[in-house]
Design a protein around this motif. Structure first.
Motif, PDB file in Angstrom:
ATOM      1  N   ALA A 143      -0.474   6.771  -4.336  1.00 11.40           N
ATOM      2  CA  ALA A 143      -2.201   7.185  -4.685  1.00 11.40           C
ATOM      3  C   ALA A 143      -3.002   7.684  -3.136  1.00 11.40           C
ATOM      4  O   ALA A 143      -3.981   8.901  -4.195  1.00 11.40           O
ATOM      5  CB  ALA A 143      -2.870   5.719  -4.077  1.00 11.40           C
ATOM      6  N   VAL A 144      -2.218   8.137  -2.503  1.00 10.51           N
ATOM      7  CA  VAL A 144      -3.291   8.914  -1.362  1.00 10.51           C
ATOM      8  C   VAL A 144      -2.731   9.991  -1.438  1.00 10.51           C
ATOM      9  O   VAL A 144      -3.425  11.127  -1.307  1.00 10.51           O
ATOM     10  CB  VAL A 144      -2.882   8.187  -0.146  1.00 10.51           C
ATOM     11  N   ASP A 145      -1.341  10.139  -1.568  1.00  8.79           N
ATOM     12  CA  ASP A 145      -1.059  11.660  -0.974  1.00  8.79           C
ATOM     13  C   ASP A 145      -1.383  12.222  -2.791  1.00  8.79           C
ATOM     14  O   ASP A 145      -1.376  13.388  -3.213  1.00  8.79           O
ATOM     15  CB  ASP A 145       0.021  11.288  -2.461  1.00  8.79           C
ATOM     16  N   LEU A 146      -1.841  11.985  -3.709  1.00 13.40           N
ATOM     17  CA  LEU A 146      -2.932  13.301  -5.372  1.00 13.40           C
ATOM     18  C   LEU A 146      -3.636  13.058  -4.693  1.00 13.40           C
ATOM     19  O   LEU A 146      -5.157  14.071  -5.277  1.00 13.40           O
ATOM     20  CB  LEU A 146      -2.788  11.739  -5.965  1.00 13.40           C
ATOM     21  N   ASP A 147      -4.718  12.916  -3.849  1.00 13.14           N
ATOM     22  CA  ASP A 147      -5.593  13.603  -3.143  1.00 13.14           C
ATOM     23  C   ASP A 147      -6.536  13.254  -4.387  1.00 13.14           C
ATOM     24  O   ASP A 147      -6.896  14.600  -3.912  1.00 13.14           O
ATOM     25  CB  ASP A 147      -5.619  14.847  -2.175  1.00 13.14           C
ATOM     26  N   ALA A 148      -6.957  12.593  -4.123  1.00 16.58           N
ATOM     27  CA  ALA A 148      -8.298  11.995  -5.615  1.00 16.58           C
ATOM     28  C   ALA A 148      -9.329  11.241  -4.991  1.00 16.58           C
ATOM     29  O   ALA A 148      -9.626  10.532  -6.105  1.00 16.58           O
ATOM     30  CB  ALA A 148      -7.484  11.103  -7.164  1.00 16.58           C
ATOM     31  N   GLY A 149      -9.141  10.985  -3.500  1.00 20.04           N
ATOM     32  CA  GLY A 149     -10.149  10.274  -2.758  1.00 20.04           C
ATOM     33  C   GLY A 149      -9.534   8.468  -2.577  1.00 20.04           C
ATOM     34  O   GLY A 149     -10.901   7.854  -2.401  1.00 20.04           O
ATOM     35  N   VAL A 150      -8.740   8.643  -2.986  1.00 20.58           N
ATOM     36  CA  VAL A 150      -8.411   7.389  -2.431  1.00 20.58           C
ATOM     37  C   VAL A 150      -7.444   7.427  -1.027  1.00 20.58           C
ATOM     38  O   VAL A 150      -6.563   8.423  -1.246  1.00 20.58           O
ATOM     39  CB  VAL A 150      -6.894   6.570  -3.244  1.00 20.58           C
ATOM     40  N   GLY A 151      -7.581   6.319   0.269  1.00 17.99           N
ATOM     41  CA  GLY A 151      -7.157   6.172   1.170  1.00 17.99           C
ATOM     42  C   GLY A 151      -6.293   5.371   1.826  1.00 17.99           C
ATOM     43  O   GLY A 151      -6.139   4.660   1.001  1.00 17.99           O
ATOM     44  N   PHE A 152      -6.278   5.629   3.384  1.00 17.75           N
ATOM     45  CA  PHE A 152      -5.170   3.811   3.443  1.00 17.75           C
ATOM     46  C   PHE A 152      -6.092   2.741   3.896  1.00 17.75           C
ATOM     47  O   PHE A 152      -6.024   1.743   3.815  1.00 17.75           O
ATOM     48  CB  PHE A 152      -4.451   4.283   4.461  1.00 17.75           C
ATOM     49  N   ALA A 153      -7.285   3.117   3.923  1.00 20.26           N
ATOM     50  CA  ALA A 153      -8.364   1.805   3.829  1.00 20.26           C
ATOM     51  C   ALA A 153      -8.456   1.299   2.487  1.00 20.26           C
ATOM     52  O   ALA A 153      -9.337   0.447   2.400  1.00 20.26           O
ATOM     53  CB  ALA A 153      -9.718   2.699   4.387  1.00 20.26           C
ATOM     54  N   ASP A 154      -8.571   1.880   1.801  1.00 16.73           N
ATOM     55  CA  ASP A 154      -8.287   1.026   0.011  1.00 16.73           C
ATOM     56  C   ASP A 154      -7.282  -0.090  -0.104  1.00 16.73           C
ATOM     57  O   ASP A 154      -7.164  -0.478  -0.997  1.00 16.73           O
ATOM     58  CB  ASP A 154      -8.289   2.669  -0.713  1.00 16.73           C
ATOM     59  N   VAL A 155      -6.171  -0.275   0.736  1.00 19.14           N
ATOM     60  CA  VAL A 155      -5.235  -0.384   1.058  1.00 19.14           C
ATOM     61  C   VAL A 155      -5.384  -1.939   1.712  1.00 19.14           C
ATOM     62  O   VAL A 155      -5.319  -1.556   3.001  1.00 19.14           O
ATOM     63  CB  VAL A 155      -3.838  -0.341   1.454  1.00 19.14           C
ATOM     64  N   ALA A 156      -4.813  -2.753   1.046  1.00 22.48           N
ATOM     65  CA  ALA A 156      -5.404  -4.665   2.004  1.00 22.48           C
ATOM     66  C   ALA A 156      -3.975  -4.489   3.488  1.00 22.48           C
ATOM     67  O   ALA A 156      -3.135  -3.619   3.475  1.00 22.48           O
ATOM     68  CB  ALA A 156      -4.696  -5.416   1.151  1.00 22.48           C
ATOM     69  N   ASP A 157      -5.190  -4.920   4.544  1.00 20.86           N
ATOM     70  CA  ASP A 157      -4.930  -4.858   4.990  1.00 20.86           C
ATOM     71  C   ASP A 157      -3.006  -5.414   5.479  1.00 20.86           C
ATOM     72  O   ASP A 157      -1.866  -5.051   6.320  1.00 20.86           O
ATOM     73  CB  ASP A 157      -5.362  -5.914   7.010  1.00 20.86           C
ATOM     74  N   GLU A 158      -2.927  -6.303   4.579  1.00 17.91           N
ATOM     75  CA  GLU A 158      -1.659  -6.879   4.542  1.00 17.91           C
ATOM     76  C   GLU A 158      -0.374  -5.994   3.977  1.00 17.91           C
ATOM     77  O   GLU A 158       0.860  -5.972   4.546  1.00 17.91           O
ATOM     78  CB  GLU A 158      -1.476  -7.815   3.901  1.00 17.91           C
ATOM     79  N   VAL A 159      -0.501  -5.422   2.843  1.00 19.86           N
ATOM     80  CA  VAL A 159       0.517  -4.432   2.706  1.00 19.86           C
ATOM     81  C   VAL A 159       0.556  -3.283   3.629  1.00 19.86           C
ATOM     82  O   VAL A 159       1.526  -2.366   3.768  1.00 19.86           O
ATOM     83  CB  VAL A 159      -0.606  -3.672   1.647  1.00 19.86           C
TER      84      VAL A 159
END
Length: 229
Positions: A143-159
């Protein structure tokens, strides 16, 4: 054995990947992804075929009949390459259809089959309960690699923490790995000599090979890390 706890993470990961995919117009599919040499089209084809490969593992667990992820490395590459030639609307539909097939396989797996042994494409024997986590890694990172405005900050800390745990487990199987100890808030990984610290999303991006360590601090520079996915 009941369904693995990582199923909730996986469901959220599929949603996040769907968010990234939904932000792309059809005309943007053939643009580069953040993976060197991979277009978004190829990356989406990879994600679709990965879902079907994991369905194979769940079928193996359910029936006891050995069904590898891919018939061969060549078959894997051929399947991705063929999907990558689809039109953007057809590929978009194929990603969603493959995700649906995986969801059906997860929901249809009897509780006792989650402990059945299966084998990854790398030859590791794991229980079927590892399959949702295997898919988590794919959908969150890509999802991050798609370069469509999603970053690791959008992923839950536990994940993110589980991803980093996974990276260090991978390093345990390798002869040469960075000699680091990594800090992100009150979390710590490794016992090496080089201390690297920073916000959790920056740590995750670096350890998964998606960044060169932007946003991190280290006394002697940020070491390079081997590819994770």
């Amino acid at each position: 054995m009941t369904k693995p706890e990582t199923i909730d993470w996986w469901v959220d990961g599929e949603r996040l990947f769907g968010t990234a995919l939904g932000r792309l117009t059809d005309e943007e599919f053939d643009a580069p992804s953040l993976l060197p040499g991979w277009s978004r089209q190829y990356l989406l084809a990879h994600v679709a075929r990965n879902a079907d490969a994991l369905v194979n593992l769940l079928n193996w667990a359910r029936t006891g009949v050995e069904t590898p992820m891919y018939a061969s490395p060549e078959a894997r590459e051929k399947g991705i390459a063929e999907a990558a030639t689809l039109s953007a609307p057809a590929l978009r539909a194929e990603v969603m259809a493959a995700t649906g097939r995986l969801a059906d396989a997860v929901q249809g797996l009897p509780d006792e089959a989650w402990s059945a042994p299966v084998r990854t494409a790398q030859g590791r024997e794991v229980p079927a309960s590892e399959v949702p986590w295997m898919r988590c890694r794919e959908v969150y990172v890509h999802a991050v690699d798609l370069d469509a405005g999603v970053g690791f900050a959008d992923v839950a800390d536990e994940v993110q923490a589980a991803m980093i745990d996974d990276v260090f487990r991978m390093w345990d199987r390798r002869d040469q790995v960075p000699d680091v100890v990594v800090f992100a808030g009150d979390r710590e990984w490794g016992t090496g000599k080089v201390a690297v610290s920073g916000p959790l999303p920056a740590v995750t991006g670096w350890l998964t090979g998606r960044t060169r360590g932007e946003g991190l601090e280290a006394d002697d520079g940020i070491p390079e890390v081997p590819a994770w996915l």
